[in-house]
Motif scaffolding. Sequence first.
Motif, PDB file in Angstrom:
ATOM      1  N   LYS A 231      29.877  -7.345  -1.508  1.00 40.31           N
ATOM      2  CA  LYS A 231      29.849  -6.608  -2.772  1.00 40.31           C
ATOM      3  C   LYS A 231      29.349  -5.179  -2.545  1.00 40.31           C
ATOM      4  CE  LYS A 231      28.945 -10.744  -5.560  1.00 40.31           C
ATOM      5  NZ  LYS A 231      28.030 -11.399  -6.528  1.00 40.31           N
ATOM      6  N   VAL A 232      29.866  -4.234  -3.337  1.00 38.46           N
ATOM      7  CA  VAL A 232      29.467  -2.837  -3.195  1.00 38.46           C
ATOM      8  C   VAL A 232      27.991  -2.671  -3.519  1.00 38.46           C
ATOM      9  CG1 VAL A 232      29.788  -0.486  -4.033  1.00 38.46           C
ATOM     10  CG2 VAL A 232      31.770  -1.968  -3.720  1.00 38.46           C
ATOM     11  N   PHE A 233      27.259  -2.043  -2.619  1.00 38.57           N
ATOM     12  CA  PHE A 233      25.840  -1.767  -2.802  1.00 38.57           C
ATOM     13  C   PHE A 233      25.621  -0.284  -3.121  1.00 38.57           C
ATOM     14  CE2 PHE A 233      22.005  -0.300  -0.389  1.00 38.57           C
ATOM     15  CZ  PHE A 233      21.057  -0.708  -1.318  1.00 38.57           C
ATOM     16  N   LEU A 234      26.311   0.579  -2.380  1.00 45.16           N
ATOM     17  CA  LEU A 234      26.237   2.024  -2.604  1.00 45.16           C
ATOM     18  C   LEU A 234      27.640   2.607  -2.652  1.00 45.16           C
ATOM     19  CD1 LEU A 234      23.370   3.239  -0.216  1.00 45.16           C
ATOM     20  CD2 LEU A 234      23.289   3.111  -2.704  1.00 45.16           C
ATOM     21  N   ASP A 235      27.818   3.606  -3.511  1.00 45.21           N
ATOM     22  CA  ASP A 235      29.101   4.294  -3.610  1.00 45.21           C
ATOM     23  C   ASP A 235      28.817   5.760  -3.901  1.00 45.21           C
ATOM     24  OD1 ASP A 235      31.635   5.220  -3.983  1.00 45.21           O
ATOM     25  OD2 ASP A 235      32.158   3.875  -5.630  1.00 45.21           O
ATOM     26  N   GLY A 236      29.028   6.632  -2.888  1.00 46.61           N
ATOM     27  CA  GLY A 236      28.754   8.050  -3.075  1.00 46.61           C
ATOM     28  C   GLY A 236      28.406   8.735  -1.776  1.00 46.61           C
ATOM     29  N   LYS A 237      27.702   9.864  -1.873  1.00 43.44           N
ATOM     30  CA  LYS A 237      27.278  10.635  -0.702  1.00 43.44           C
ATOM     31  C   LYS A 237      25.781  10.446  -0.502  1.00 43.44           C
ATOM     32  CE  LYS A 237      30.793  14.271  -1.012  1.00 43.44           C
ATOM     33  NZ  LYS A 237      31.032  15.736  -1.086  1.00 43.44           N
ATOM     34  N   PHE A 238      25.409   9.954   0.687  1.00 38.73           N
ATOM     35  CA  PHE A 238      24.009   9.664   0.948  1.00 38.73           C
ATOM     36  C   PHE A 238      23.627  10.071   2.368  1.00 38.73           C
ATOM     37  CE2 PHE A 238      25.320   6.769  -2.390  1.00 38.73           C
ATOM     38  CZ  PHE A 238      24.270   6.855  -3.304  1.00 38.73           C
ATOM     39  N   LYS A 239      22.331  10.313   2.541  1.00 33.61           N
ATOM     40  CA  LYS A 239      21.753  10.628   3.849  1.00 33.61           C
ATOM     41  C   LYS A 239      20.763   9.524   4.192  1.00 33.61           C
ATOM     42  CE  LYS A 239      20.536  14.859   4.686  1.00 33.61           C
ATOM     43  NZ  LYS A 239      21.363  15.231   5.860  1.00 33.61           N
ATOM     44  N   PHE A 244      14.677   5.177   4.891  1.00 34.21           N
ATOM     45  CA  PHE A 244      14.763   6.132   3.786  1.00 34.21           C
ATOM     46  C   PHE A 244      16.213   6.554   3.581  1.00 34.21           C
ATOM     47  CE2 PHE A 244      15.534  10.700   3.508  1.00 34.21           C
ATOM     48  CZ  PHE A 244      15.123  10.981   2.217  1.00 34.21           C
ATOM     49  N   PHE A 245      16.629   6.711   2.317  1.00 40.00           N
ATOM     50  CA  PHE A 245      17.928   7.304   2.044  1.00 40.00           C
ATOM     51  C   PHE A 245      17.891   8.037   0.701  1.00 40.00           C
ATOM     52  CE2 PHE A 245      18.584   3.187  -0.097  1.00 40.00           C
ATOM     53  CZ  PHE A 245      19.261   3.554  -1.259  1.00 40.00           C
ATOM     54  N   GLU A 246      18.762   9.036   0.582  1.00 40.69           N
ATOM     55  CA  GLU A 246      18.872   9.784  -0.665  1.00 40.69           C
ATOM     56  C   GLU A 246      20.289  10.320  -0.789  1.00 40.69           C
ATOM     57  OE1 GLU A 246      16.543  13.330  -0.868  1.00 40.69           O
ATOM     58  OE2 GLU A 246      16.963  13.907   1.210  1.00 40.69           O
ATOM     59  N   GLY A 247      20.688  10.582  -2.037  1.00 37.38           N
ATOM     60  CA  GLY A 247      22.016  11.122  -2.258  1.00 37.38           C
ATOM     61  C   GLY A 247      22.429  11.001  -3.704  1.00 37.38           C
ATOM     62  N   ASN A 248      23.728  11.161  -3.935  1.00 39.86           N
ATOM     63  CA  ASN A 248      24.259  11.094  -5.294  1.00 39.86           C
ATOM     64  C   ASN A 248      25.395  10.083  -5.346  1.00 39.86           C
ATOM     65  OD1 ASN A 248      26.567  12.208  -7.298  1.00 39.86           O
ATOM     66  ND2 ASN A 248      24.537  12.649  -8.138  1.00 39.86           N
ATOM     67  N   GLY A 249      25.319   9.207  -6.328  1.00 38.89           N
ATOM     68  CA  GLY A 249      26.361   8.204  -6.468  1.00 38.89           C
ATOM     69  C   GLY A 249      25.888   7.030  -7.289  1.00 38.89           C
ATOM     70  N   THR A 250      26.371   5.851  -6.901  1.00 40.42           N
ATOM     71  CA  THR A 250      26.046   4.617  -7.622  1.00 40.42           C
ATOM     72  C   THR A 250      25.396   3.627  -6.674  1.00 40.42           C
ATOM     73  OG1 THR A 250      27.910   4.904  -9.131  1.00 40.42           O
ATOM     74  CG2 THR A 250      26.976   2.700  -8.959  1.00 40.42           C
ATOM     75  N   MET A 251      24.300   3.019  -7.156  1.00 40.63           N
ATOM     76  CA  MET A 251      23.620   1.976  -6.400  1.00 40.63           C
ATOM     77  C   MET A 251      23.597   0.719  -7.267  1.00 40.63           C
ATOM     78  SD  MET A 251      19.730   1.958  -4.904  1.00 40.63           S
ATOM     79  CE  MET A 251      18.995   0.465  -4.229  1.00 40.63           C
TER      80      MET A 251
END
Length: 318
Positions: A231-239, A244-251
């Motif tokens: 199943k999708v966990f993250l969808d977007g741009k992340f570092k 640690f992670f950060e970015g913009n999208g859907t979690m």
Amino acid sequence: MRLKLIILMVLGVFILSGCHKTIKLDNGDKYIGEVTKLGFGEMEGQGEYIYKNGDKYTGDFKQGEFLGKGVLTTKETNEKYDGNFGKEEFEGKYVVEDGDGNIVTNGDLKCDIDSLFESDENNTFNGSFKGKIYDENGNEEIDGTIEGDIPLNEYEDVSYEFSLDGKLYEEGDLVSEGNFKYKIKNGEILDLNGEGKFYDDNKLLIDGKIIGAIENEDKFDFDGKMYEDGKVFLDGKFKFDDLFFEGNGTMIDGVNKMVGDIYADDENDIFKIKGKMYESDKIFLDGDFTFKGESCTGTGKIYDIDTGEVVQEGDISY
């Protein structure tokens, strides 16, 4: 050994028969085939060059060189090059067998001609290979096109850079498929960039672009989808950087969904969201919030998930 064979003057014993000769060289190599008619002659036309170590080339010769169509086989490494030998480049079929006669490499190769005869310090040759490579158990390791520094038989204890457009396997399981550029040193990935899919235990893990991935450090930039248990966990741009992670999208975490700027620090149990949070697709937070443990502070709105009405607005702390 070198491909560039200088004009062969007779250094040892030879037997003359019309335009054919058997030439035995002082270094233990031997040539059998056509030669020029002038003087003692040099390799010209069809012939066979046999190295002292058992390697053998059969095919076209010109002015004392391998030049034209031919087949080169190596005795110790069981390699076979069947194609066109140019002054600077080889292009043709490349097949490698193990000691039991099983094919471990099979495909189309295009590479620098000197690479066939003078392995560099990294035991690689520069060019492109399209085909399949198998492990010692007969499982596929690579199925696709490799370009750049192509490893010769061994993948450990060397440094090289190459791109792979195709599929990569480990012990028969699909690891990745797509177009990726690798930088390898001593068997570890120092830099990985590209676009495609990664799998773990045959389950889709990543589908998207990866930039600057480093093996054993979990450090890279990502643009696409990440999965957990299919199943999708993250969808977007992340570092990503280890925990640690950060970015913009859907979690998406269970029934909870966060959309916006996301920051997660698992080591210090900190989560930040600048955007919207949903529970079972019903909004319950909208704003700029920081979660640490079970506490929450921020500015925005809290909604009743049943009615959708705002129940609190402004500076929020609980």
